[in-house]
Design an enzyme around this catalytic site. Structure first.
Site, short mmCIF file in Angstrom:
data_model
loop_
_atom_site.label_atom_id
_atom_site.label_comp_id
_atom_site.label_asym_id
_atom_site.label_seq_id
_atom_site.Cartn_x
_atom_site.Cartn_y
_atom_site.Cartn_z
CG ASP A 124 -0.26 0.01 2.54
OD1 ASP A 124 0.73 -0.74 2.70
OD2 ASP A 124 -0.69 0.76 3.44
CD GLU A 142 4.12 0.90 7.11
OE1 GLU A 142 4.92 1.24 8.00
OE2 GLU A 142 3.79 1.67 6.17
#
Length: 374
Positions: free
Chosen positions: A74, A133
């Site tokens: 991400d 994250e």
């Protein structure tokens, strides 16, 4: 075009603003499956912090060392004003531009390429990759760890590929991180007209006293590997658009970054005690993002440092500076350090990685794997 560059471009071309899902995982799964990794993708969690997609890939046997690489697919939102589209990877000179080039699709691509160079290793090689994250990180790496515990897939050593280098590739290895806790302070009052204060209860003076007492705190002066813990007030709000109203509520938010002399719950309790001394109507809510951790210099940091020096000629500094990372969770499994690309452009417009650095990082990761397995 190296395989690391090709994979980095393919990963960047798959938009993956946190939480990442779908195409970007398919790109990585394809690359790993072609190398003989057994790849498992799964969804974890529910709203508001989920669902989150994660990937766990493993290759080899349980005879020999077990080494893991961890990272995230991400990325943060790209923002406006890029020279080229953020998810259209562009090479200009020695730089590959695109959101995630540094943080941290480039690092993942380098590691996958490094793994391809030692296909017949002894022991086990595992990749721990999350799609969350940069966001709440509730159902990302923590869910991967739960899955690994159930499968008894516990590594001996772990490397997180976060962009740790500051000025030159190889100048910094992270061997720990400070802990982080956010604390919300809410002081209730009684709304009323400013001309009739005896009929109201203004919560602002109590909040000011609370914040003043907090500002005087010295939590510690640092430790052998960590800087001093610090408290920052990040928001104050009374939600009062009028000039003639005593507000019904006053609130503030704190962010505390703390070293290995502190614990998150103890810090929340400390703020709660201070607030209680100043106002019986104060309530405290704390959210601990992670505790401080330290992997003492030793076998893991030595092998990473030696690999860096072999490729770059640099002797890296061992550091615990910076924000939090998912290493805070992985430290519960095994010794963990972080090493990756230069972080100068992470989260910025026109994020870019030097292709020279990308190739060098691939060589460093290969050296690390060779030291572990061969």
């Amino acid at each position: 075009m190296t395989n690391a560059l090709a994979l980095a471009k393919a990963l960047i071309a798959a938009p993956s603003v946190t939480p990442a899902t779908g195409e970007v995982f398919a790109v990585l799964e394809s690359a790993l499956s072609a190398q003989g990794f057994q790849v498992e993708r799964f969804i974890a969690g529910e709203a508001p912090d989920g669902p989150v997609e994660n990937l766990l890939a493993s290759r080899g046997s349980d005879t020999g060392p077990h080494f893991a690489f961890a990272g995230h697919l991400d990325v943060v939102p790209p923002g406006e004003g890029w020279e080229s589209a953020p998810f259209d990877p562009q090479v200009r000179g020695d730089l590959l531009h695109g959101r995630g080039a540094v943080d941290m699709k480039g690092s993942i691509a380098a590691f996958v390429e490094a793994a391809s160079r030692i296909p017949d290793h002894k022991g086990r090689l595992t990749l721990i990759i999350t799609g969350d994250e940069e966001g709440p990180a509730t159902f990302g790496t923590q869910s991967l760890i739960e899955r690994m515990r159930v499968q008894k897939l516990i590594p001996d050593l772990c490397l997180v590929g976060e962009p740790t280098s500051a000025v030159r590739l190889g100048d910094t290895i992270k061997i720990g991180r400070r802990g982080s806790v956010n604390i919300w302070i809410d002081v209730a009052g009684t709304q009323g007209h400013v001309a009739y204060p005896h009929l109201a209860d203004n919560p602002i003076p109590a909040l000011v006293r609370i914040l003043s007492a907090i500002d005087e705190l010295v939590l510690d002066t640092g430790s052998d590997w960590f800087q001093a813990s610090n408290i920052e007030v990040t928001s104050i709000d009374v939600g009062n658009p009028a000039t003639n109203i005593i507000p019904a509520n006053a609130s503030a938010r704190l962010s505390i970054r703390f070293n290995d002399q502190q614990r998150g719950e103890a810090l929340v309790a400390l703020i709660r005690d201070i607030a209680a001394q100043e106002s019986a109507r104060a309530t405290i809510t704390g959210r601990i993002s992670g505790e401080a951790f330290l992997t003492f210099p030793g076998a893991l940091s030595d092998l990473v440092a030696a690999s860096v020096t072999d490729v770059t000629g640099i002797v890296p500094e061992l550091s615990t500076t910076g924000g939090t990372s998912d290493a805070r969770y992985l430290a519960a499994l095994c010794p963990v350090v972080e090493f990756g690309l230069c972080n100068a452009t992470m989260h910025k417009l026109d994020e870019a990685v030097s292709i020279t650095d990308l190739n060098a990082l691939t060589d460093i990761y290969e050296k690390i794997l060779t030291r572990v397995f061969v």
